[in-house]
Design a protein around this motif. Structure first.
Motif, PDB file in Angstrom:
ATOM      1  N   PRO A  25       0.827  -1.221   0.000  1.00  0.00           N
ATOM      2  CA  PRO A  25       0.000   0.000   0.000  1.00  0.00           C
ATOM      3  C   PRO A  25       0.858   1.267   0.000  1.00  0.00           C
ATOM      4  O   PRO A  25       1.921   1.304   0.609  1.00  0.00           O
ATOM      5  N   ASP A  26       0.371   2.299  -0.707  1.00  0.00           N
ATOM      6  CA  ASP A  26       1.083   3.585  -0.727  1.00  0.00           C
ATOM      7  C   ASP A  26       1.167   4.170   0.674  1.00  0.00           C
ATOM      8  O   ASP A  26       2.235   4.487   1.156  1.00  0.00           O
ATOM      9  N   ARG A  27       0.014   4.320   1.289  1.00  0.00           N
ATOM     10  CA  ARG A  27      -0.070   4.880   2.645  1.00  0.00           C
ATOM     11  C   ARG A  27      -0.929   3.953   3.482  1.00  0.00           C
ATOM     12  O   ARG A  27      -1.866   3.349   2.989  1.00  0.00           O
ATOM     13  N   ILE A  28      -0.588   3.877   4.761  1.00  0.00           N
ATOM     14  CA  ILE A  28      -1.352   3.026   5.665  1.00  0.00           C
ATOM     15  C   ILE A  28      -1.257   3.602   7.075  1.00  0.00           C
ATOM     16  O   ILE A  28      -0.237   4.193   7.435  1.00  0.00           O
ATOM     17  N   GLU A  29      -2.318   3.440   7.816  1.00  0.00           N
ATOM     18  CA  GLU A  29      -2.296   3.870   9.206  1.00  0.00           C
ATOM     19  C   GLU A  29      -1.849   2.683  10.049  1.00  0.00           C
ATOM     20  O   GLU A  29      -2.470   1.631  10.046  1.00  0.00           O
ATOM     21  N   VAL A  30      -0.747   2.875  10.746  1.00  0.00           N
ATOM     22  CA  VAL A  30      -0.184   1.826  11.586  1.00  0.00           C
ATOM     23  C   VAL A  30      -0.044   2.376  12.998  1.00  0.00           C
ATOM     24  O   VAL A  30       0.652   3.373  13.209  1.00  0.00           O
ATOM     25  N   GLU A  71      -4.178  -6.775  14.780  1.00  0.00           N
ATOM     26  CA  GLU A  71      -5.374  -6.019  15.132  1.00  0.00           C
ATOM     27  C   GLU A  71      -6.413  -6.063  14.019  1.00  0.00           C
ATOM     28  O   GLU A  71      -7.605  -6.225  14.274  1.00  0.00           O
ATOM     29  N   ARG A  72      -5.938  -5.945  12.778  1.00  0.00           N
ATOM     30  CA  ARG A  72      -6.865  -5.994  11.646  1.00  0.00           C
ATOM     31  C   ARG A  72      -7.449  -7.391  11.478  1.00  0.00           C
ATOM     32  O   ARG A  72      -8.631  -7.535  11.158  1.00  0.00           O
ATOM     33  N   LEU A  73      -6.635  -8.396  11.683  1.00  0.00           N
ATOM     34  CA  LEU A  73      -7.111  -9.770  11.576  1.00  0.00           C
ATOM     35  C   LEU A  73      -8.189 -10.048  12.625  1.00  0.00           C
ATOM     36  O   LEU A  73      -9.195 -10.709  12.333  1.00  0.00           O
ATOM     37  N   GLU A  74      -7.999  -9.524  13.826  1.00  0.00           N
ATOM     38  CA  GLU A  74      -8.996  -9.710  14.887  1.00  0.00           C
ATOM     39  C   GLU A  74     -10.341  -9.087  14.516  1.00  0.00           C
ATOM     40  O   GLU A  74     -11.386  -9.609  14.898  1.00  0.00           O
ATOM     41  N   GLU A  75     -10.308  -7.986  13.771  1.00  0.00           N
ATOM     42  CA  GLU A  75     -11.553  -7.359  13.315  1.00  0.00           C
ATOM     43  C   GLU A  75     -12.383  -8.372  12.523  1.00  0.00           C
ATOM     44  O   GLU A  75     -13.597  -8.454  12.690  1.00  0.00           O
ATOM     45  N   ILE A  76     -11.714  -9.132  11.675  1.00  0.00           N
ATOM     46  CA  ILE A  76     -12.418 -10.139  10.855  1.00  0.00           C
ATOM     47  C   ILE A  76     -12.751 -11.359  11.698  1.00  0.00           C
ATOM     48  O   ILE A  76     -13.882 -11.854  11.665  1.00  0.00           O
ATOM     49  N   GLU A  77     -11.777 -11.855  12.466  1.00  0.00           N
ATOM     50  CA  GLU A  77     -11.995 -13.063  13.267  1.00  0.00           C
ATOM     51  C   GLU A  77     -13.156 -12.912  14.230  1.00  0.00           C
ATOM     52  O   GLU A  77     -13.941 -13.845  14.418  1.00  0.00           O
ATOM     53  N   ILE A  89     -10.251  -4.699   4.718  1.00  0.00           N
ATOM     54  CA  ILE A  89      -9.278  -5.056   5.756  1.00  0.00           C
ATOM     55  C   ILE A  89      -8.403  -6.216   5.287  1.00  0.00           C
ATOM     56  O   ILE A  89      -7.186  -6.203   5.475  1.00  0.00           O
ATOM     57  N   ALA A  90      -9.020  -7.213   4.650  1.00  0.00           N
ATOM     58  CA  ALA A  90      -8.253  -8.357   4.139  1.00  0.00           C
ATOM     59  C   ALA A  90      -7.216  -7.900   3.121  1.00  0.00           C
ATOM     60  O   ALA A  90      -6.060  -8.336   3.156  1.00  0.00           O
ATOM     61  N   ALA A  91      -7.611  -7.002   2.223  1.00  0.00           N
ATOM     62  CA  ALA A  91      -6.666  -6.482   1.228  1.00  0.00           C
ATOM     63  C   ALA A  91      -5.526  -5.726   1.910  1.00  0.00           C
ATOM     64  O   ALA A  91      -4.358  -5.854   1.515  1.00  0.00           O
ATOM     65  N   SER A  92      -5.843  -4.972   2.961  1.00  0.00           N
ATOM     66  CA  SER A  92      -4.788  -4.230   3.663  1.00  0.00           C
ATOM     67  C   SER A  92      -3.850  -5.185   4.403  1.00  0.00           C
ATOM     68  O   SER A  92      -2.642  -4.946   4.472  1.00  0.00           O
ATOM     69  N   ILE A  93      -4.391  -6.277   4.941  1.00  0.00           N
ATOM     70  CA  ILE A  93      -3.556  -7.276   5.622  1.00  0.00           C
ATOM     71  C   ILE A  93      -2.585  -7.912   4.631  1.00  0.00           C
ATOM     72  O   ILE A  93      -1.399  -8.083   4.925  1.00  0.00           O
ATOM     73  N   ILE A  94      -3.079  -8.222   3.453  1.00  0.00           N
ATOM     74  CA  ILE A  94      -2.214  -8.812   2.424  1.00  0.00           C
ATOM     75  C   ILE A  94      -1.131  -7.813   2.017  1.00  0.00           C
ATOM     76  O   ILE A  94       0.033  -8.184   1.822  1.00  0.00           O
TER      77      ILE A  94
END
Length: 147
Positions: A25-30, A71-77, A89-94
């Motif tokens: 990703p170009d930009r991401i909030e971490v 944290e992002r994975l937990e959102e889905i789980e 979220i899945a795309a951002s995790i990848i």
């Protein structure tokens, strides 16, 4: 989100081949901070090795990315989002996984030097072995087995 959709997203994210062809990703909030992830990764990757002064910065970035991934994975789980948001979220995790792969492939600069030293030592041992096997270990070219 339906259970089958949640499982589908989790399967996509956890697939080993998920990052093949994926973009960083170009930009991401971490961890609450907006970063230019692609620029950071390419800036570091361009060097092929991590200089001593940059090593801690890269290690911290990797820790933050791993934490953000969890944290992002937990959102889905935990099914806290709808399917559309889950897909984002899945795309951002990848994308995070792709960035982590790129950063994990880097070698510290001192390991590169160590590898060269190891190779030189191996070559020296090999030459000594050949000299000994050919009977030239005492400096005289004509003698055989001159111990």
């Amino acid at each position: 989100m339906q259970e089958y959709q949640r499982k589908q997203l989790l399967e996509r994210v956890n697939k080993e081949s998920a990052t093949i062809g994926a973009d960083i990703p170009d930009r991401i909030e971490v961890q609450g901070e907006e970063i230019d992830l692609r620029t950071f990764v390419f800036e570091i990757k361009r060097r092929d090795t991590v200089p001593e002064g940059e090593r801690e910065r890269v290690e911290q970035a990797k820790r933050n990315l791993r934490r953000e991934r969890l944290e992002r994975l937990e959102e889905i789980e935990e099914n806290r989002v709808d399917f559309e948001t889950g897909e984002e979220i899945a795309a951002s995790i990848i994308g995070i996984d792709r960035a982590l792969e790129a950063l994990n492939d880097l070698r510290p600069a001192d390991l590169e030097g160590e590898a060269r030293r190891q190779e030189a030592m191996d070559q020296k041992r090999w030459m000594n072995f050949l000299k000994q096997a050919l009977g030239r270990d005492d400096g005289s070219a004509g003698k055989r087995g001159g111990y």
